[in-house]
Scaffold this active site. Structure first.
Site, mmCIF file in Angstrom:
data_model
loop_
_atom_site.group_PDB
_atom_site.id
_atom_site.type_symbol
_atom_site.label_atom_id
_atom_site.label_comp_id
_atom_site.label_asym_id
_atom_site.label_seq_id
_atom_site.Cartn_x
_atom_site.Cartn_y
_atom_site.Cartn_z
ATOM 1 N N LYS A 117 -3.013 -57.886 -15.872
ATOM 2 C CA LYS A 117 -4.248 -58.512 -15.897
ATOM 3 C C LYS A 117 -5.362 -57.456 -16.239
ATOM 4 O O LYS A 117 -5.283 -56.385 -15.697
ATOM 5 C CB LYS A 117 -4.719 -59.367 -14.820
ATOM 6 C CG LYS A 117 -4.248 -60.891 -15.057
ATOM 7 C CD LYS A 117 -4.178 -61.579 -13.616
ATOM 8 C CE LYS A 117 -3.367 -60.717 -12.572
ATOM 9 N NZ LYS A 117 -2.885 -61.478 -11.582
ATOM 10 N N GLU A 170 6.372 -69.032 -13.217
ATOM 11 C CA GLU A 170 5.767 -69.006 -11.901
ATOM 12 C C GLU A 170 4.772 -70.181 -11.663
ATOM 13 O O GLU A 170 4.307 -70.716 -12.721
ATOM 14 C CB GLU A 170 5.049 -67.591 -11.483
ATOM 15 C CG GLU A 170 4.187 -67.159 -12.611
ATOM 16 C CD GLU A 170 2.965 -66.841 -12.043
ATOM 17 O OE1 GLU A 170 2.486 -67.167 -10.894
ATOM 18 O OE2 GLU A 170 2.315 -65.672 -12.876
HETATM 19 N N1 PSU Z 1 -0.897 -64.143 -14.443
HETATM 20 C C1 PSU Z 1 -2.068 -64.943 -15.001
HETATM 21 N N2 PSU Z 1 -2.703 -65.852 -13.978
HETATM 22 C C2 PSU Z 1 -2.407 -65.696 -12.484
HETATM 23 C C3 PSU Z 1 -1.604 -64.488 -12.142
HETATM 24 C C4 PSU Z 1 -0.862 -63.915 -13.156
HETATM 25 O O1 PSU Z 1 -2.035 -65.302 -16.173
HETATM 26 O O2 PSU Z 1 -2.823 -66.434 -11.821
HETATM 27 C C5 PSU Z 1 -0.975 -64.271 -10.786
HETATM 28 C C6 PSU Z 1 0.290 -64.012 -10.572
HETATM 29 O O3 PSU Z 1 0.849 -64.965 -9.724
HETATM 30 C C7 PSU Z 1 0.435 -62.765 -9.710
HETATM 31 C C8 PSU Z 1 -0.779 -62.696 -9.073
HETATM 32 O O4 PSU Z 1 1.475 -62.401 -9.287
HETATM 33 O O5 PSU Z 1 -1.963 -63.624 -10.027
HETATM 34 C C9 PSU Z 1 -1.223 -61.460 -8.279
HETATM 35 O O6 PSU Z 1 -2.142 -61.664 -7.346
HETATM 36 P P1 PSU Z 1 -2.320 -60.387 -6.512
HETATM 37 O O7 PSU Z 1 -3.362 -59.705 -7.380
HETATM 38 O O8 PSU Z 1 -3.313 -61.275 -5.290
HETATM 39 O O9 PSU Z 1 -1.118 -59.946 -6.106
#
Ligand code: PSU
Ligand code: MN
Length: 307
Positions: A161, A26
């Site tokens: 996370k 990604e």
């Molecule tokens: N994992 C990481 N760093 C990131 C993310 C995930 O190590 O920046 C990103 C991913 O792209 C995930 C997003 O889909 O954060 C989730 O964001 P939100 O909580 O706004 O859905």
């Protein structure tokens, strides 16, 4: 009338046609998850280990309005330098980015979606999004979860996370019918931390076992699957240091009034500051390790099909 065209790197389309292993990566973690130049180094290293394992990497983003599967090294560098001016696109943002000819980094949800459209089944990232702490008041739940419920792609990660409410994230994954499989562990990993104290409901210890489980799940009409392996112990954060850093980052987010899709990138950046870069180092290590495991899984899935 606009028609949506997905641009595939020749190397990726050749591999898919020949049923050779491909691993999606990604781009939100490049543009919004890690600071320059660590983000650029991390994606280069992740791609290199995928190749080392005999699979083809396909980093995904929307490039000037075209969903692109297999970004070139120079496109990756532009995304890495572009940082927060690049749109962060989840699934609902894809059509907007396409029709406005925007360049956008794709989240787990949007990357899974595009990967599936072109026939890629394995995807490596750092950690999935989930239910945020305080979601009862804010309602902040990542679009990654419903996407996992509908799209048959295996997401190799280090859990969710650790800024999230992990017990609620696991509950929701259960409700959505998403298998949460531990790789070499019975405990759900917590991204920067080796464990969350929460159990996974299935465990596998080899890529072949993971491939068997996924094939069966997909044969039954199942969709997304989380395959989670813990971060290496030498870079993992100590749980107490972590709690203190997270509280401080959350205080700063509240003071700055950050909301919506800015919450995740804001917290990740503050955590890197508060821990003197320890979270970024762990983040890089776990992304590279996940890319390696994803390549092994993609290979095992291809091998199964030959037999
Ligand atoms: N994992 C990481 N760093 C990131 C993310 C995930 O190590 O920046 C990103 C991913 O792209 C995930 C997003 O889909 O954060 C989730 O964001 P939100 O909580 O706004 O859905
Ligand atoms: Mn959110």
């Amino acid at each position: 009338m606009t028609s949506v065209r997905i641009d595939l790197a020749p190397e990726v389309s050749d591999a898919l046609l020949a049923r050779r292993p491909v691993v999606a990566l990604e781009s939100t973690l490049i543009a919004h998850g890690l600071p320059w130049p660590l983000n650029h180094e991390t994606v280069a290293e992740a791609e290199a280990v995928v190749r080392e394992e005999g699979a083809v990497p396909a980093t995904i983003a929307v490039w000037e309005g075209t969903p692109t599967v297999g970004l070139s090294a120079s496109q990756q560098e532009i995304l890495a330098r572009g940082g927060n001016v690049v749109l962060k696109a989840s699934c609902r943002d894809l059509a907007f980015a396409i029709t406005r000819s925007l360049t956008a980094a794709t989240t787990v949800a949007a990357t899974m979606h595009l990967a599936h459209r072109v026939g890629i089944r394995v995807f490596a990232t750092g950690g999935i999004g989930g239910v945020h702490r305080g979601a009862v008041e804010t309602g902040d739940v990542s679009a990654d979860l419903p996407e996992l419920a509908r799209t048959p792609v295996a997401v190799v990660c280090a859990g969710a996370k650790s800024i999230l409410d992990l017990p609620r994230t696991l509950e929701l994954l259960e409700t959505l019918g998403v298998p949460v499989v531990g790789y070499g562990t019975s405990e759900f990993p917590a991204f920067y931390l080796c464990g969350s104290g929460e159990p996974v409901h299935a465990r596998v210890d080899t890529p072949e076992e993971a491939a068997d489980l996924l094939s069966a799940h997909w044969e039954l009409g199942g969709a997304g699957t989380v395959l989670a392996q813990p971060v290496a112990t030498d870079v993992a954060l100590d749980p107490e240091e972590w709690e203190a850093a997270l509280r401080e980052a959350e205080r700063r987010a509240a003071r700055a009034g950050v909301r919506g899709k800015d919450v995740t990138p804001f917290l990740l950046a503050r955590l890197a500051e508060v821990t003197g870069g320890r979270t970024s180092r762990a983040n890089r290590a776990l992304i590279v390790a996940n890319a390696r495991l994803a390549a092994r899984l993609a290979k095992a899935l291809c091998e199964r099909e030959k037999n």
